[in-house]
Design an enzyme around this catalytic site. Structure first.
Site, PDB file in Angstrom:
ATOM      1  N   CYS A  43     -76.501 -79.088 119.389  1.00  0.00           N
ATOM      2  CA  CYS A  43     -77.929 -79.119 119.597  1.00  0.00           C
ATOM      3  C   CYS A  43     -78.023 -78.996 121.117  1.00  0.00           C
ATOM      4  CB  CYS A  43     -78.520 -80.346 119.242  1.00  0.00           C
ATOM      5  SG  CYS A  43     -79.136 -80.552 117.345  1.00  0.00           S
ATOM      6  N   ASP A 102     -65.267 -71.660 121.785  1.00  0.00           N
ATOM      7  CA  ASP A 102     -64.413 -72.986 121.396  1.00  0.00           C
ATOM      8  C   ASP A 102     -63.984 -73.370 122.693  1.00  0.00           C
ATOM      9  OD1 ASP A 102     -63.778 -74.561 118.444  1.00  0.00           O
ATOM     10  OD2 ASP A 102     -62.878 -75.098 120.409  1.00  0.00           O
ATOM     11  N   HIS A 162     -72.346 -80.578 113.188  1.00  0.00           N
ATOM     12  CA  HIS A 162     -73.664 -79.779 113.476  1.00  0.00           C
ATOM     13  C   HIS A 162     -72.886 -78.446 113.002  1.00  0.00           C
ATOM     14  CE1 HIS A 162     -77.065 -77.762 116.010  1.00  0.00           C
ATOM     15  NE2 HIS A 162     -76.247 -76.664 115.254  1.00  0.00           N
ATOM     16  N   HIS A 171     -70.912 -75.095 111.980  1.00  0.00           N
ATOM     17  CA  HIS A 171     -70.485 -74.115 112.699  1.00  0.00           C
ATOM     18  C   HIS A 171     -69.320 -73.195 112.039  1.00  0.00           C
ATOM     19  CE1 HIS A 171     -68.321 -77.756 113.675  1.00  0.00           C
ATOM     20  NE2 HIS A 171     -67.193 -77.054 113.611  1.00  0.00           N
TER      21      HIS A 171
HETATM   22  P1  AMP Z   1     -64.511 -78.894 113.569  1.00  0.00           P
HETATM   23  O1  AMP Z   1     -63.150 -79.560 113.486  1.00  0.00           O
HETATM   24  O2  AMP Z   1     -64.494 -77.616 112.484  1.00  0.00           O
HETATM   25  O3  AMP Z   1     -65.710 -79.681 113.562  1.00  0.00           O
HETATM   26  O4  AMP Z   1     -64.724 -77.868 114.853  1.00  0.00           O
HETATM   27  C1  AMP Z   1     -65.068 -78.509 115.998  1.00  0.00           C
HETATM   28  C2  AMP Z   1     -64.848 -77.519 117.065  1.00  0.00           C
HETATM   29  O5  AMP Z   1     -65.744 -77.564 118.363  1.00  0.00           O
HETATM   30  C3  AMP Z   1     -63.406 -77.752 117.739  1.00  0.00           C
HETATM   31  O6  AMP Z   1     -62.646 -76.578 117.499  1.00  0.00           O
HETATM   32  C4  AMP Z   1     -63.675 -78.060 119.166  1.00  0.00           C
HETATM   33  O7  AMP Z   1     -62.445 -77.589 119.824  1.00  0.00           O
HETATM   34  C5  AMP Z   1     -64.995 -77.708 119.216  1.00  0.00           C
HETATM   35  N1  AMP Z   1     -65.803 -78.217 120.371  1.00  0.00           N
HETATM   36  C6  AMP Z   1     -65.936 -79.602 120.540  1.00  0.00           C
HETATM   37  N2  AMP Z   1     -66.771 -79.606 121.812  1.00  0.00           N
HETATM   38  C7  AMP Z   1     -67.108 -78.705 122.118  1.00  0.00           C
HETATM   39  C8  AMP Z   1     -67.818 -78.141 123.275  1.00  0.00           C
HETATM   40  N3  AMP Z   1     -68.527 -78.836 124.137  1.00  0.00           N
HETATM   41  N4  AMP Z   1     -67.732 -76.704 123.452  1.00  0.00           N
HETATM   42  C9  AMP Z   1     -67.141 -75.978 122.511  1.00  0.00           C
HETATM   43  N5  AMP Z   1     -66.431 -76.184 121.603  1.00  0.00           N
HETATM   44  C10 AMP Z   1     -66.504 -77.553 121.095  1.00  0.00           C
HETATM   45 ZN    ZN Z   2     -77.289 -80.715 116.208  1.00  0.00          ZN
END
Ligand code: AMP
Ligand code: ZN
Length: 111
Positions: free
Chosen positions: A8, A31, A95, A97
């Site tokens: 968010c 990512d 959230h 993605h």
């Molecule tokens: P998931 O395991 O499908 O919930 O994926 C979460 C993803 O978000 C992982 O690949 C993380 O590396 C990525 N992630 C977490 N925090 C951030 C951030 N601040 N900016 C960009 N990617 C992020």
């Molecule tokens: Zn959110």
């Protein structure tokens, strides 16, 4: 906007970041811990916890349109898309993605 939700904050500009692509209701950014040479996250601006909670067909369509638009913008033709739904499937950020990964070989069936 959900308190303490990192995506968010990114999607709404509270944490400054560069968007690879943006549409009315979605943003696309890199990512932070890439699993491929290109690893994008396509995210709705509104807080939706996971695919389970997504009910708006227009937003579903817009998310996939943003996958395609971002890939096209980066000149990526072959890519892997992944949506982890729920902790048991590897979801860590609650959230919604869509992961878009490219630039290496991907095994199938996925592990
Ligand atoms: P998931 O395991 O499908 O919930 O994926 C979460 C993803 O978000 C992982 O690949 C993380 O590396 C990525 N992630 C977490 N925090 C951030 C951030 N601040 N900016 C960009 N990617 C992020
Ligand atoms: Zn959110």
């Amino acid at each position: 906007m959900s308190e303490n939700c990192i995506f968010c904050k990114i999607a709404n500009g509270e944490i400054p970041s560069q968007f690879v692509y943006e549409s009315k209701n979605t943003v696309v950014f890199n990512d932070i811990n890439p699993q491929a040479p290109t690893h994008l996250l396509v995210v709705p601006k509104a807080h939706v916890e996971s695919l389970r909670e997504l009910s708006d067909p227009a937003l579903m369509a817009e998310l996939l349109e943003s996958v395609k638009a971002a890939a096209e913008k980066l000149g990526i033709k072959d890519y892997r898309t992944v949506i982890n739904t729920g902790r048991g499937a590897g979801q860590e950020v609650f959230h919604l993605h869509i992961h878009v990964m490219a630039g290496r070989e991907f095994g199938w069936p996925a592990g």
